[in-house]
Design a protein around this motif. Structure first.
Motif, PDB file in Angstrom:
ATOM      1  N   GLU A 232       0.796  -1.226  -0.028  1.00  0.00           N
ATOM      2  CA  GLU A 232      -0.150  -0.367   0.100  1.00  0.00           C
ATOM      3  C   GLU A 232       0.639   1.373   0.481  1.00  0.00           C
ATOM      4  O   GLU A 232       0.190   2.369   0.274  1.00  0.00           O
ATOM      5  CB  GLU A 232      -0.809  -0.067   1.150  1.00  0.00           C
ATOM      6  CG  GLU A 232      -1.725  -1.171   1.137  1.00  0.00           C
ATOM      7  CD  GLU A 232      -2.373  -0.978   0.286  1.00  0.00           C
ATOM      8  OE1 GLU A 232      -3.519  -0.214  -0.143  1.00  0.00           O
ATOM      9  OE2 GLU A 232      -2.928  -2.495  -0.316  1.00  0.00           O
ATOM     10  N   TYR A 233       2.023   1.202  -0.315  1.00  0.00           N
ATOM     11  CA  TYR A 233       2.917   2.207  -0.048  1.00  0.00           C
ATOM     12  C   TYR A 233       2.189   3.678  -1.113  1.00  0.00           C
ATOM     13  O   TYR A 233       2.419   2.811  -2.207  1.00  0.00           O
ATOM     14  CB  TYR A 233       4.860   1.828  -0.667  1.00  0.00           C
ATOM     15  CG  TYR A 233       5.079   2.885  -0.761  1.00  0.00           C
ATOM     16  CD1 TYR A 233       5.890   2.986   0.422  1.00  0.00           C
ATOM     17  CD2 TYR A 233       5.530   3.421  -2.115  1.00  0.00           C
ATOM     18  CE1 TYR A 233       7.686   4.072   0.604  1.00  0.00           C
ATOM     19  CE2 TYR A 233       7.291   4.356  -1.829  1.00  0.00           C
ATOM     20  CZ  TYR A 233       7.557   4.308  -0.910  1.00  0.00           C
ATOM     21  OH  TYR A 233       8.137   5.791  -0.210  1.00  0.00           O
ATOM     22  N   PRO A 234       2.566   4.472  -0.347  1.00  0.00           N
ATOM     23  CA  PRO A 234       3.307   5.323   0.467  1.00  0.00           C
ATOM     24  C   PRO A 234       2.366   5.276   1.682  1.00  0.00           C
ATOM     25  O   PRO A 234       2.244   5.753   2.617  1.00  0.00           O
ATOM     26  CB  PRO A 234       3.274   6.796   0.134  1.00  0.00           C
ATOM     27  CG  PRO A 234       2.402   7.014  -0.907  1.00  0.00           C
ATOM     28  CD  PRO A 234       2.064   5.708  -0.897  1.00  0.00           C
ATOM     29  N   PHE A 235       1.264   4.717   1.622  1.00  0.00           N
ATOM     30  CA  PHE A 235       0.109   4.734   2.428  1.00  0.00           C
ATOM     31  C   PHE A 235       0.496   3.505   3.406  1.00  0.00           C
ATOM     32  O   PHE A 235       1.271   2.424   2.790  1.00  0.00           O
ATOM     33  CB  PHE A 235      -1.163   4.021   2.125  1.00  0.00           C
ATOM     34  CG  PHE A 235      -1.762   5.549   1.329  1.00  0.00           C
ATOM     35  CD1 PHE A 235      -1.705   6.749   1.504  1.00  0.00           C
ATOM     36  CD2 PHE A 235      -1.372   5.463  -0.166  1.00  0.00           C
ATOM     37  CE1 PHE A 235      -2.153   7.793   1.130  1.00  0.00           C
ATOM     38  CE2 PHE A 235      -1.435   6.596  -0.704  1.00  0.00           C
ATOM     39  CZ  PHE A 235      -2.167   8.080   0.183  1.00  0.00           C
ATOM     40  N   CYS A 236      -0.174   3.256   4.981  1.00  0.00           N
ATOM     41  CA  CYS A 236       0.273   2.379   5.457  1.00  0.00           C
ATOM     42  C   CYS A 236      -0.774   1.537   5.378  1.00  0.00           C
ATOM     43  O   CYS A 236      -0.597   0.303   5.958  1.00  0.00           O
ATOM     44  CB  CYS A 236       0.238   2.766   7.586  1.00  0.00           C
ATOM     45  SG  CYS A 236      -1.296   3.289   7.688  1.00  0.00           S
ATOM     46  N   SER A 237      -1.818   1.409   4.418  1.00  0.00           N
ATOM     47  CA  SER A 237      -2.657   0.532   4.695  1.00  0.00           C
ATOM     48  C   SER A 237      -3.724   1.466   3.944  1.00  0.00           C
ATOM     49  O   SER A 237      -4.178   1.933   3.379  1.00  0.00           O
ATOM     50  CB  SER A 237      -3.821   0.631   5.937  1.00  0.00           C
ATOM     51  OG  SER A 237      -4.565   1.688   6.833  1.00  0.00           O
ATOM     52  N   GLU A 238      -4.638   0.026   3.776  1.00  0.00           N
ATOM     53  CA  GLU A 238      -5.575   0.428   2.261  1.00  0.00           C
ATOM     54  C   GLU A 238      -6.997   1.790   2.832  1.00  0.00           C
ATOM     55  O   GLU A 238      -7.211   2.170   2.118  1.00  0.00           O
ATOM     56  CB  GLU A 238      -6.118  -0.762   2.056  1.00  0.00           C
ATOM     57  CG  GLU A 238      -7.305  -0.524   0.819  1.00  0.00           C
ATOM     58  CD  GLU A 238      -8.088  -1.714   0.158  1.00  0.00           C
ATOM     59  OE1 GLU A 238      -7.890  -2.951   0.883  1.00  0.00           O
ATOM     60  OE2 GLU A 238      -9.236  -1.517  -0.635  1.00  0.00           O
ATOM     61  N   ARG A 239      -6.682   1.160   3.835  1.00  0.00           N
ATOM     62  CA  ARG A 239      -7.971   2.688   4.789  1.00  0.00           C
ATOM     63  C   ARG A 239      -7.074   3.575   4.535  1.00  0.00           C
ATOM     64  O   ARG A 239      -8.115   4.804   4.215  1.00  0.00           O
ATOM     65  CB  ARG A 239      -7.864   1.525   6.701  1.00  0.00           C
ATOM     66  CG  ARG A 239      -9.213   2.562   7.138  1.00  0.00           C
ATOM     67  CD  ARG A 239      -9.056   1.971   7.787  1.00  0.00           C
ATOM     68  NE  ARG A 239      -9.637   3.150   9.152  1.00  0.00           N
ATOM     69  CZ  ARG A 239      -9.235   4.001  10.071  1.00  0.00           C
ATOM     70  NH1 ARG A 239      -7.971   3.908   9.609  1.00  0.00           N
ATOM     71  NH2 ARG A 239      -9.343   4.807  10.284  1.00  0.00           N
ATOM     72  N   CYS A 240      -6.272   3.783   4.860  1.00  0.00           N
ATOM     73  CA  CYS A 240      -5.789   5.099   4.841  1.00  0.00           C
ATOM     74  C   CYS A 240      -5.552   5.692   3.387  1.00  0.00           C
ATOM     75  O   CYS A 240      -5.436   6.952   3.150  1.00  0.00           O
ATOM     76  CB  CYS A 240      -4.470   4.824   5.347  1.00  0.00           C
ATOM     77  SG  CYS A 240      -3.911   5.264   7.065  1.00  0.00           S
ATOM     78  N   ARG A 241      -4.646   4.155   2.135  1.00  0.00           N
ATOM     79  CA  ARG A 241      -5.372   5.164   1.048  1.00  0.00           C
ATOM     80  C   ARG A 241      -6.535   5.349   0.705  1.00  0.00           C
ATOM     81  O   ARG A 241      -6.748   6.783  -0.209  1.00  0.00           O
ATOM     82  CB  ARG A 241      -4.969   4.119   0.199  1.00  0.00           C
ATOM     83  CG  ARG A 241      -5.003   4.665  -1.424  1.00  0.00           C
ATOM     84  CD  ARG A 241      -4.548   2.711  -1.584  1.00  0.00           C
ATOM     85  NE  ARG A 241      -3.469   1.872  -2.120  1.00  0.00           N
ATOM     86  CZ  ARG A 241      -2.361   2.660  -3.256  1.00  0.00           C
ATOM     87  NH1 ARG A 241      -2.826   3.316  -3.361  1.00  0.00           N
ATOM     88  NH2 ARG A 241      -1.778   1.555  -2.025  1.00  0.00           N
ATOM     89  N   SER A 242      -7.338   5.594   0.408  1.00  0.00           N
ATOM     90  CA  SER A 242      -8.649   5.824   0.619  1.00  0.00           C
ATOM     91  C   SER A 242      -9.311   6.783   1.309  1.00  0.00           C
ATOM     92  O   SER A 242      -9.686   7.698   0.567  1.00  0.00           O
ATOM     93  CB  SER A 242      -9.866   4.696   1.731  1.00  0.00           C
ATOM     94  OG  SER A 242      -9.770   2.771   0.685  1.00  0.00           O
ATOM     95  N   ILE A 243      -8.667   6.930   2.656  1.00  0.00           N
ATOM     96  CA  ILE A 243      -9.033   8.185   2.853  1.00  0.00           C
ATOM     97  C   ILE A 243      -8.088   9.287   2.773  1.00  0.00           C
ATOM     98  O   ILE A 243      -9.010  10.557   2.030  1.00  0.00           O
ATOM     99  CB  ILE A 243      -8.816   7.994   4.518  1.00  0.00           C
ATOM    100  CG1 ILE A 243      -9.212   7.282   5.567  1.00  0.00           C
ATOM    101  CG2 ILE A 243      -8.677   9.471   5.249  1.00  0.00           C
ATOM    102  CD1 ILE A 243      -8.783   6.436   6.464  1.00  0.00           C
ATOM    103  N   ASP A 244      -7.422   9.251   2.084  1.00  0.00           N
ATOM    104  CA  ASP A 244      -6.537  10.150   1.321  1.00  0.00           C
ATOM    105  C   ASP A 244      -7.291  10.201   0.285  1.00  0.00           C
ATOM    106  O   ASP A 244      -6.873  11.375  -0.949  1.00  0.00           O
ATOM    107  CB  ASP A 244      -4.660   9.622   1.141  1.00  0.00           C
ATOM    108  CG  ASP A 244      -4.053  10.612   0.342  1.00  0.00           C
ATOM    109  OD1 ASP A 244      -3.698  12.024   1.627  1.00  0.00           O
ATOM    110  OD2 ASP A 244      -3.729  10.603  -0.834  1.00  0.00           O
ATOM    111  N   LEU A 245      -7.646   9.378  -1.065  1.00  0.00           N
ATOM    112  CA  LEU A 245      -8.759   9.996  -2.007  1.00  0.00           C
ATOM    113  C   LEU A 245      -9.368  10.812  -1.434  1.00  0.00           C
ATOM    114  O   LEU A 245      -9.685  10.817  -2.585  1.00  0.00           O
ATOM    115  CB  LEU A 245      -8.302   7.850  -2.793  1.00  0.00           C
ATOM    116  CG  LEU A 245      -7.288   7.146  -2.995  1.00  0.00           C
ATOM    117  CD1 LEU A 245      -7.941   6.277  -3.602  1.00  0.00           C
ATOM    118  CD2 LEU A 245      -6.830   8.528  -4.310  1.00  0.00           C
ATOM    119  N   GLY A 246      -9.781  10.346  -0.791  1.00  0.00           N
ATOM    120  CA  GLY A 246     -11.355  10.906   0.023  1.00  0.00           C
ATOM    121  C   GLY A 246     -10.656  11.569  -0.326  1.00  0.00           C
ATOM    122  O   GLY A 246     -11.613  12.878  -0.660  1.00  0.00           O
TER     123      GLY A 246
END
Ligand SMILES: [Zn+2]
Length: 74
Positions: free
Chosen positions: A26-40
């Motif tokens: 999921e780099y550069p995010f720690c998790s899929e969740r953080c990736r989704s939050i960032d995309l949001g």
């Protein structure tokens, strides 16, 4: 002789500031969740940028694709 230790590049998750290894899926995010939050954040315009990466037309196209896949279900 000890094998040369591969120095792992660490980056901080843009969402929660947790350290993430460069090899993380999921780099550069720690998790899929953080990736989704960032995309949001991007989608809701929290990050203001002069040249948007996502063109409204591209988003419309994505909507069409998901509509089509639902029709295939019929
Ligand atoms: Zn995170």
């Amino acid at each position: 002789m000890s094998p040369a230790r591969k120095k792992q590049k660490l980056l901080r998750c843009p969402t929660c500031s947790k350290t993430v290894a460069a090899g993380d899926p999921e780099y550069p995010f720690c998790s899929e969740r953080c990736r989704s939050i960032d995309l949001g954040k991007w989608a809701s315009g929290v990050y203001r940028i002069s040249s948007p990466i996502l063109d409204p037309e591209v988003l419309e196209g994505l909507g069409e694709i998901s509509k089509r896949s639902q029709d295939d279900d019929d």
